[in-house]
Scaffold this motif. Sequence first.
Motif, PDB file in Angstrom:
ATOM      1  N   ALA A 174       5.706  -4.920   4.182  1.00 22.56           N
ATOM      2  CA  ALA A 174       5.873  -3.646   4.892  1.00 22.56           C
ATOM      3  C   ALA A 174       5.977  -3.900   6.393  1.00 22.56           C
ATOM      4  N   CYS A 226      -3.259   2.065   0.855  1.00 23.07           N
ATOM      5  CA  CYS A 226      -3.068   0.639   0.568  1.00 23.07           C
ATOM      6  C   CYS A 226      -4.263   0.073  -0.196  1.00 23.07           C
ATOM      7  N   ARG A 258      -4.804  -2.841  -1.104  1.00 23.58           N
ATOM      8  CA  ARG A 258      -5.149  -4.210  -0.719  1.00 23.58           C
ATOM      9  C   ARG A 258      -5.854  -4.281   0.636  1.00 23.58           C
ATOM     10  N   ALA A 283      -4.642  -3.797   3.491  1.00 25.12           N
ATOM     11  CA  ALA A 283      -3.822  -4.508   4.469  1.00 25.12           C
ATOM     12  C   ALA A 283      -3.643  -3.714   5.759  1.00 25.12           C
ATOM     13  N   ILE A 284      -3.821  -2.380   5.672  1.00 25.40           N
ATOM     14  CA  ILE A 284      -3.596  -1.552   6.865  1.00 25.40           C
ATOM     15  C   ILE A 284      -4.927  -0.969   7.319  1.00 25.40           C
ATOM     16  N   ILE A 318      -1.489  -3.884  10.654  1.00 27.00           N
ATOM     17  CA  ILE A 318      -1.248  -4.445   9.320  1.00 27.00           C
ATOM     18  C   ILE A 318      -1.494  -5.946   9.308  1.00 27.00           C
ATOM     19  N   LEU A 321      -2.148  -9.970   3.712  1.00 27.44           N
ATOM     20  CA  LEU A 321      -2.674  -9.180   2.592  1.00 27.44           C
ATOM     21  C   LEU A 321      -1.595  -8.328   1.921  1.00 27.44           C
ATOM     22  N   CYS A 322      -0.532  -8.036   2.648  1.00 29.42           N
ATOM     23  CA  CYS A 322       0.515  -7.145   2.114  1.00 29.42           C
ATOM     24  C   CYS A 322       1.369  -7.874   1.088  1.00 29.42           C
ATOM     25  N   ASN A 323       1.546  -7.214  -0.088  1.00 29.64           N
ATOM     26  CA  ASN A 323       2.421  -7.798  -1.113  1.00 29.64           C
ATOM     27  C   ASN A 323       3.729  -7.018  -1.272  1.00 29.64           C
ATOM     28  N   GLY A 324       3.968  -6.070  -0.358  1.00 32.96           N
ATOM     29  CA  GLY A 324       5.233  -5.344  -0.392  1.00 32.96           C
ATOM     30  C   GLY A 324       5.356  -4.354  -1.528  1.00 32.96           C
ATOM     31  N   CYS A 325       4.223  -3.813  -2.012  1.00 32.81           N
ATOM     32  CA  CYS A 325       4.280  -2.886  -3.160  1.00 32.81           C
ATOM     33  C   CYS A 325       4.987  -1.582  -2.803  1.00 32.81           C
ATOM     34  N   GLY A 326       4.930  -1.154  -1.556  1.00 28.75           N
ATOM     35  CA  GLY A 326       5.661   0.034  -1.121  1.00 28.75           C
ATOM     36  C   GLY A 326       4.878   1.335  -1.176  1.00 28.75           C
ATOM     37  N   ILE A 327       3.631   1.298  -1.639  1.00 28.74           N
ATOM     38  CA  ILE A 327       2.866   2.548  -1.751  1.00 28.74           C
ATOM     39  C   ILE A 327       2.711   3.226  -0.385  1.00 28.74           C
ATOM     40  N   CYS A 328       2.457   2.434   0.642  1.00 28.89           N
ATOM     41  CA  CYS A 328       2.295   3.029   1.980  1.00 28.89           C
ATOM     42  C   CYS A 328       3.606   3.642   2.472  1.00 28.89           C
ATOM     43  N   LEU A 339      10.311  -1.516   3.918  1.00 32.63           N
ATOM     44  CA  LEU A 339      10.049  -2.750   3.184  1.00 32.63           C
ATOM     45  C   LEU A 339      11.178  -3.727   3.451  1.00 32.63           C
TER      46      LEU A 339
END
Length: 160
Positions: free
Chosen positions: A29, A46, A48, A50-51, A63, A67-74, A85
């Motif tokens: 992200a 998030c 995880r 990460a934010i 951020i 820790l961010c895995n790019g899931c896109g929820i945020c 993303l």
Amino acid sequence: MSDYLKNGYLTLEDISPPDMERLEKGPVAVIECVQEIPCNPCSDSCHRGAITMKTSINDRPDIDYKLCNGCGICVANCPGLAIFLIDQSYSETEALVGLPYEFLPLPEAGEKVMLLSRQGEVCGEGVVQKVRNTRAMDRTPIVFISMRKDLAMTVRFFRR
Ligand code: SF4
Ligand code: SF4
């Protein structure tokens, strides 16, 4: 900082993007939120952690790219459509960029679009690869567009 309030758009110097090593590892992200406003759905959503908002809800979000895995929820939870993303590992020559998109009708996979920079300038052509639009993502669609790798940190909208 650029004079974004006068210009009406951000530049790269206003944000703290991941370094190329992180970008090439996979989706991540990129937060382009610079105003100190009482808002934090990004950090709340998030899973995880990460934010974070350093001291209060008025802070700019921070951020941790590790820790961010790019899931896109945020991305889907940000009311300001200020999170994107970026996946520089998509292919040898192309990146995949996920853009929040709240217009109808939604584009479909395979559609060619004109890529627009933060300033709204046309900077190339991309292809919609998928549209993610689920209840889990708060029903804010994310449109994933493949494009030349060097455009991934420039393109922030598109025209059909
Ligand atoms: S993309 Fe996923 S892991 Fe990364 S900051 Fe957003 S919610 Fe967290
Ligand atoms: S949810 Fe969006 S607008 Fe609100 S603080 Fe986070 S990035 Fe900024």
